[in-house]
Every structure is written in structure tokens, then in C-alpha cells.
Design an enzyme around this catalytic site. Structure first.
Site, PDB file in Angstrom:
ATOM      1  N   LYS A 113       0.828  -1.210   0.000  1.00 44.67           N
ATOM      2  CA  LYS A 113       0.000   0.000   0.000  1.00 44.67           C
ATOM      3  C   LYS A 113       0.859   1.256   0.000  1.00 44.67           C
ATOM      4  O   LYS A 113       0.530   2.232  -0.673  1.00 44.67           O
ATOM      5  CB  LYS A 113      -0.962   0.019   1.200  1.00 44.67           C
ATOM      6  CG  LYS A 113      -2.082  -1.004   1.052  1.00 44.67           C
ATOM      7  CD  LYS A 113      -3.271  -0.689   1.933  1.00 44.67           C
ATOM      8  CE  LYS A 113      -4.375  -1.709   1.675  1.00 44.67           C
ATOM      9  NZ  LYS A 113      -5.526  -1.552   2.544  1.00 44.67           N
ATOM     10  N   LYS A 196      -5.930 -10.995  -5.734  1.00 46.07           N
ATOM     11  CA  LYS A 196      -7.079 -11.372  -4.905  1.00 46.07           C
ATOM     12  C   LYS A 196      -8.260 -10.446  -5.190  1.00 46.07           C
ATOM     13  O   LYS A 196      -8.078  -9.278  -5.540  1.00 46.07           O
ATOM     14  CB  LYS A 196      -6.714 -11.362  -3.415  1.00 46.07           C
ATOM     15  CG  LYS A 196      -6.589  -9.991  -2.775  1.00 46.07           C
ATOM     16  CD  LYS A 196      -6.777 -10.079  -1.251  1.00 46.07           C
ATOM     17  CE  LYS A 196      -7.042  -8.679  -0.703  1.00 46.07           C
ATOM     18  NZ  LYS A 196      -7.732  -8.625   0.558  1.00 46.07           N
ATOM     19  N   LYS A 199     -11.828  -5.003  -2.462  1.00 48.01           N
ATOM     20  CA  LYS A 199     -12.674  -3.813  -2.595  1.00 48.01           C
ATOM     21  C   LYS A 199     -11.969  -2.753  -3.424  1.00 48.01           C
ATOM     22  O   LYS A 199     -12.606  -1.929  -4.056  1.00 48.01           O
ATOM     23  CB  LYS A 199     -12.989  -3.240  -1.210  1.00 48.01           C
ATOM     24  CG  LYS A 199     -13.963  -4.095  -0.428  1.00 48.01           C
ATOM     25  CD  LYS A 199     -14.095  -3.560   0.993  1.00 48.01           C
ATOM     26  CE  LYS A 199     -13.924  -4.663   2.002  1.00 48.01           C
ATOM     27  NZ  LYS A 199     -13.519  -4.207   3.323  1.00 48.01           N
TER      28      LYS A 199
HETATM   29  P1  ATP Z   1     -10.425  -5.958   0.630  1.00 50.22           P
HETATM   30  O1  ATP Z   1      -9.102  -6.361   0.054  1.00 50.22           O
HETATM   31  O2  ATP Z   1     -11.578  -6.631   0.081  1.00 50.22           O
HETATM   32  O3  ATP Z   1     -10.582  -4.479   0.655  1.00 50.22           O
HETATM   33  P2  ATP Z   1      -9.569  -5.770   3.225  1.00 50.22           P
HETATM   34  O4  ATP Z   1      -8.163  -6.263   3.145  1.00 50.22           O
HETATM   35  O5  ATP Z   1      -9.836  -4.319   3.297  1.00 50.22           O
HETATM   36  O6  ATP Z   1     -10.387  -6.428   2.076  1.00 50.22           O
HETATM   37  P3  ATP Z   1     -11.338  -6.277   5.497  1.00 50.22           P
HETATM   38  O7  ATP Z   1     -12.568  -5.745   4.920  1.00 50.22           O
HETATM   39  O8  ATP Z   1     -10.793  -5.633   6.700  1.00 50.22           O
HETATM   40  O9  ATP Z   1     -10.191  -6.489   4.389  1.00 50.22           O
HETATM   41  O10 ATP Z   1     -11.538  -7.793   5.945  1.00 50.22           O
HETATM   42  C1  ATP Z   1     -11.743  -8.650   5.021  1.00 50.22           C
HETATM   43  C2  ATP Z   1     -11.693 -10.096   5.462  1.00 50.22           C
HETATM   44  O11 ATP Z   1     -11.930 -10.797   4.256  1.00 50.22           O
HETATM   45  C3  ATP Z   1     -10.323 -10.548   5.978  1.00 50.22           C
HETATM   46  O12 ATP Z   1     -10.474 -11.675   6.818  1.00 50.22           O
HETATM   47  C4  ATP Z   1      -9.634 -10.939   4.698  1.00 50.22           C
HETATM   48  O13 ATP Z   1      -8.598 -11.890   4.887  1.00 50.22           O
HETATM   49  C5  ATP Z   1     -10.773 -11.554   3.914  1.00 50.22           C
HETATM   50  N1  ATP Z   1     -10.580 -11.412   2.474  1.00 50.22           N
HETATM   51  C6  ATP Z   1     -10.488 -10.244   1.784  1.00 50.22           C
HETATM   52  N2  ATP Z   1     -10.352 -10.497   0.474  1.00 50.22           N
HETATM   53  C7  ATP Z   1     -10.344 -11.856   0.338  1.00 50.22           C
HETATM   54  C8  ATP Z   1     -10.232 -12.730  -0.787  1.00 50.22           C
HETATM   55  N3  ATP Z   1     -10.101 -12.265  -2.016  1.00 50.22           N
HETATM   56  N4  ATP Z   1     -10.284 -14.052  -0.562  1.00 50.22           N
HETATM   57  C9  ATP Z   1     -10.420 -14.548   0.688  1.00 50.22           C
HETATM   58  N5  ATP Z   1     -10.520 -13.774   1.790  1.00 50.22           N
HETATM   59  C10 ATP Z   1     -10.487 -12.442   1.625  1.00 50.22           C
END
Ligand code: ATP
Ligand code: LTN
Length: 333
Positions: A113, A196, A199
Site C-alpha cells: 500500500k 485477490k 474492494k
Molecule cells: P479488501 O481487500 O476486500 O478491501 P480488506 O483487506 O480491506 O479487504 P477487510 O474488509 O478488513 O479487508 O476484511 C476482510 C476479510 O476478508 C479478511 O479476513 C480478509 O482476509 C478476507 N478477504 C479479503 N479479500 C479476500 C479474498 N479475495 N479471498 C479470501 N478472503 C479475503
């Protein structure tokens, strides 16, 4: 008492996506059967991006609404908003004193990031983010933390911090284990199966829980696959299709080989059509229930207030244990 579980998600979007759901939320719901479960919308974590105040308010409630809609049951789990329990920020400060600068600098999520945002766009909260996450977990003596694969390194740091404090001050913290289910630990972007689902990814690559059925169908039909036609699970040679098979299997409860058999001799078009039906049908009741909660903010806020009240009691107990061990003088009354 059953073993404790803690996990959280950030209110960084209006809708969760299938990666959040399959990687973590399914496990949150399942663990309610066997564990004492505590879940939070971790809003303090989301502040480093300076969201619009109205968006943060809306997303905080929408995220909690989706937890409830997916099956987090407030009669069995504590559900709350992180900032309602100020002990999270307090313990994070204490743990910051046990975290090496180099150690925090090695977190891949921070490296990715900060590289993307550049030095000017990188703030200290992004750097200390994993320390706050460790505080979330350690406050509740969680033994297991259900998350996706991308959080493994942060959990390793949490374990190291717990062990480090324990080594110097006695048995203060429970050392947590990651609860990561291999098959669904990493759901990939539909347009770019090498990254992956996230969001922050492109809109075509994600399926959101609150998406309209026709959007879901369109996204699945335009998912990137490969030049072959055979429906076969091969993560290395056919990563896009393997990801779709993972999603099909997880949502239908059927094995990958059964699904491969069903589509023997048929092409990707048939497979994607069937998958779109499976996803739409699976998500429809969750979407409806989530919208119901979103339309009843008072009821939702009351569930969250109940959760926060109970969470504060547990969190305060842990924090006092930590302060006492460290020699911090407590107020007389
Ligand atoms: P994103 O990458 O979607 O923005 P994030 O890292 O901001 O997610 P959070 O919203 O804080 O994450 O939490 C998301 C949860 O979902 C965590 O447990 C994360 O490991 C899981 N997660 C996020 N993306 C994936 C994915 N593509 N596959 C499996 N698990 C995921
Ligand atoms: N960093 C996590 C979200 C998170 C979390 C937690 C997960 C914050 N605190 C405590 C589990 C336990 C992420 O997925 N981005």
C-alpha cells in the site's frame, strides 16, 4: 467456557464481496456452533484513508448489516463497532512499544500500500495498522481468528507480540492461531485471476453481496478464463476457471470433481450460466436480509450498542491486567 474467537472487517465499502464472504464470514458463522464468538466492524482501521464522513457512517452500518444477514447471530455472538470500545486504541498504544520498527516495515500489506500511495500518501496509521489489529485480537483472549490468507502475516505479528509480552511480564495474553480454510482462503479477481478479489480492485472483477442479480450474472459471464473449453480444476494452467470452480463448490456445497463431471463435454458458457444461477440464488436472501437491517438503523444500532457494552467489560479486564503487569498505576476510584 468455549474457546474464544475474534475477527473483524473494515467498513471500507458499501458492500462486502465474495472474497470477504467465503474467505472469512462463512467461518464466522460456522464457529458460532463451537466457540464463544466476538466480531467487530473495525472502523478505526478505516480512518487512515480519510473516508467521507457520510460514507463511513453508511458503510459502518451496512457492514454490520451484512454480518447479521449472513448469519452472525447476536444471541450467540458479540457484534460491535471497534470505536465503541476505546480499549482497542489504548492497548494498541501499549503494543506499539513492543513492536520493532523493522518488524512493522516488513508487513507486505504495508509495503504494497505504501508503495502504491508514495511517501506523501503514506501515513503513520497505515504503518501501525497491524498493531491495532493485534490489540483487537489480544483484548479478547482469542484462541482462533478466522480470516483470509492475506491476513496470515498480521496474525504472525500478533502471536509474536503476545509471546514477547508474556516472556517479559508473565502469562498476560492468549497466543492466537489463524483459522484459515485452505480451499477458500484466497478468492481471486474475476478479471485478473492473479490478484485477490478486493474492494480496491476494478469493479468488473468483484462480486458484491449487495449487487443486483443481473450485475452478478454479467460479471460471471465476462470473467476471464482461458482458450480451452474443458471445465477442469487446474490452478496453474487455468487460474480463472479454477477460481470459478472454487466459488461454485463453496456456494453449492458440492465437490469440485462432481461439478467437473456435470460439465463434461459442455463448454464454459454452460458452466458460467449455471454458476451465475448458483451465486444469484445463494446471495438473494442475504442481500434481502441485509437491506432489511440497513432500513432499520435504530434496531441495528441497538444490537451494536449491546455488543459494545459486553465487549467493553471483557476488554477492560484485559487492559487492567496489562496495566497492572506493566506497573501502570490505576485510579483509586
Ligand atoms: P479488501 O481487500 O476486500 O478491501 P480488506 O483487506 O480491506 O479487504 P477487510 O474488509 O478488513 O479487508 O476484511 C476482510 C476479510 O476478508 C479478511 O479476513 C480478509 O482476509 C478476507 N478477504 C479479503 N479479500 C479476500 C479474498 N479475495 N479471498 C479470501 N478472503 C479475503
Ligand atoms: N486487517 C484485517 C481486518 C482486521 C482484523 C482484525 C481481522 C482488523 N482487525 C482483527 C481479524 C482480527 C483485514 O482484513 N484487512
Amino acid at each position: 467456557m468455549s474457546p474464544r474467537v475474534f475477527s473483524g472487517m473494515q467498513p471500507t465499502a458499501d458492500s462486502l464481496h465474495l472474497g470477504n464472504y467465503l474467505g472469512a464470514l462463512v467461518q464466522w458463522v460456522a464457529l458460532q456452533e463451537t466457540h464463544d464468538t466476538i466480531y467487530a466492524v473495525v472502523d478505526l482501521h478505516a480512518l487512515n484513508e480519510h473516508p467521507e464522513p457520510e460514507a463511513l457512517r453508511r458503510r459502518t452500518r451496512a457492514t454490520a448489516a451484512q454480518f447479521l444477514a449472513a448469519g452472525v447471530d447476536p444471541a450467540r455472538s458479540l457484534l460491535f463497532v471497534q470505536s465503541h470500545v476505546p480499549q482497542h486504541a489504548e492497548l494498541a498504544w501499549v503494543l506499539g512499544g513492543f513492536t520493532g520498527f523493522g518488524e512493522a516495515s516488513r508487513m507486505t500489506q504495508f509495503k504494497d500500500k505504501s508503495a502504491k500511495q508514495g511517501e506523501r500518501g503514506t501515513n503513520v496509521a497505515l504503518f501501525t495498522y497491524p498493531v491495532l489489529m493485534a490489540a483487537d485480537i489480544l483484548l479478547y483472549d482469542a484462541e482462533a481468528v478466522p480470516v483470509g490468507e492475506d491476513q496470515r502475516q498480521h496474525l504472525e505479528l500478533t502471536r509474536d507480540l503476545a509471546q514477547r509480552v508474556n516472556a517479559s511480564y508473565g502469562d498476560i495474553f492468549t497466543v492466537p492461531e489463524p483459522h484459515i480454510i485452505k480451499a477458500t482462503a484466497k478468492i481471486y479477481d474475476l478479471q485478473d485471476p492473479s490478484s485477490k478479489m478486493s474492494k480496491s480492485g476494478g469493479p468488473g472483477g468483484i462480486i458484491e453481496i449487495l449487487d443486483e442479480p443481473k450485475v452478478i450474472s454479467k460479471r460471471i459471464r465476462s470473467a476471464v478464463t482461458d482458450a480451452e473449453t474443458e471445465v477442469r480444476f487446474d490452478e496453474r494452467l487455468k487460474p480463472g476457471l479454477a477460481n470459478l470452480l472454487t466459488i461454485y463448490s463453496a456456494l453449492s456445497g458440492r465437490s469440485i470433481s462432481d461439478i467437473e463431471d456435470d460439465f463434461a463435454g459442455k463448454g464454459y458458457g454452460d458452466f458460467k450460466g449455471a454458476l451465475a444461477d448458483v451465486v444469484v440464488e445463494f446471495l438473494a436472501p442475504i442481500r434481502e436480509a441485509a437491506l432489511g437491517w440497513i432500513e432499520s438503523p435504530d434496531k441495528l444500532d441497538s444490537v451494536l450498542a449491546d455488543g459494545a457494552e459486553k465487549a467493553r467489560m471483557i476488554a477492560q479486564g484485559t487492559l487492567e491486567r496489562v496495566y497492572d503487569a506493566l506497573g501502570v498505576v490505576r485510579p483509586a476510584h
